[in-house]
Design a protein around this motif. Structure first.
Motif: not given
Ligand code: ADP
Ligand code: ZN
Length: 209
Positions: A50-51, A54-59, A156-157, A161-162
Motif C-alpha cells: 500500500k505505502g 501510494d508514493a508512486g514507487k515500484l513494488v 491515491e497515486d 506528487e505521486a
C-alpha cells in the motif's frame, strides 16, 4: 497471442488492454489491479504494497515476479494473455523469459504532456476498475460508475506528487525496456496520443488484424 503492453503511466494501457482482450479473446492481467485489490482486501500482500503504491514507487521485483509467475501458471492463460504493467524493470523482463514466451510488445508512444493531462483528470471505478476522465469522459452521474454503479474516485497515486514520482520511475526503470525489446525484434510502436477508438485502430493495424 501473448502480449506485453509497455508505456508510461497514463498512456491508456489499461483502457486498451480491456478492449484488446475482448477482440483477441484472451485475458488481460494487470499487476496494478491485482495489487489494488490486495490493498482493498487488506491481505498481507496489500499491507505490504500500500505505502509503496501510494508514493508512486515500484513494488520490489521479487514480490512482483512471484505474483506473475503464479498467475501465468494457470490454465486460463495458456493460449494467450495481455500483460498490462509488467514487466516494468529489466530484471522482471529477464525473469519472465524463464517462465513464458512473449510474442509481441506493444509500446505506447505518448509525450509527457499527454500523460499529465490524462493522469491529472483520471477517475476510476472502485468496483470494476473502469477509467473515466474529469473532462474527456465523465460518468453520466457524478461519482457513480456508468457500468456497475460503483463509486468513482481519484486513485491515491494520481495525486500530483505521486504522478511526478511515477514518471521519474518510468523514465529510469521502465523506459530501458523499449530498447531491450526492440533489440529482440519484439517491439511494435503505437501512437497513443489520440482518443481510445483511434488507439484501438492503431493497435489492430500494428498487429495486422
Ligand atoms: P499506472 O500504469 O497507471 O502507473 P498501474 O495500475 O499499472 O498504474 O500500477 C500501479 C502501481 O502498482 C505502480 O505505481 C506500482 O507501485 C505497482 N506496480 C504495478 N505493476 C508493477 C510492476 N510490474 N512492478 C512493480 N510495481 C508494480
Ligand atoms: Zn464500475
Amino acid at each position: 497471442m501473448k502480449l506485453i503492453f509497455l508505456g508510461p503511466p497514463g498512456a491508456g494501457k489499461g483502457t486498451l488492454a480491456v478492449k484488446a482482450a475482448e477482440i483477441l479473446k484472451i485475458l488481460q492481467i494487470s499487476t496494478g489491479s491485482i495489487f489494488r485489490s490486495a490493498v482493498a482486501d487488506g491481505s498481507p500482500l496489500g499491507l505490504k504494497v500500500k505505502g509503496i503504491m501510494d508514493a508512486g514507487k515500484l513494488v520490489d521485483d521479487e514480490t512482483t515476479i512471484e505474483l506473475v509467475r503464479e498467475r501465468l501458471a494457470k490454465d486460463d492463460v495458456q493460449k494467450g494473455y495481455i500483460l498490462d504493467g509488467f514487466p516494468r524493470t529489466i530484471p522482471q523482463a529477464q525473469a519472465l523469459e524463464s517462465f513464458s514466451k512473449v510474442e509481441k510488445v506493444i509500446n505506447f508512444d505518448i509525450p509527457d504532456s499527454g500523460v499529465l493531462e490524462r493522469l491529472g483528470g483520471r477517475r476510476v471505478c472502485r468496483m470494476c476498475g473502469y477509467n473515466f476522465h474529469a473532462v474527456f469522459n465523465k460518468p453520466a452521474k457524478e461519482g457513480i460508475c456508468d457500468h456497475c454503479g460503483g463509486e468513482v474516485y481519484i486513485r491515491e497515486d494520481d495525486k500530483p506528487e505521486a504522478i511526478q514520482k511515477r514518471l521519474e520511475v518510468y523514465r529510469t526503470q521502465t523506459a530501458p525496456l523499449i530498447d531491450y525489446y526492440r533489440e529482440k525484434g519484439l517491439l511494435l510502436d503505437i501512437d497513443a496520443k489520440p482518443m481510445v477508438d483511434q488507439i484501438v485502430i492503431n493497435f489492430k493495424n500494428a498487429l495486422g488484424i
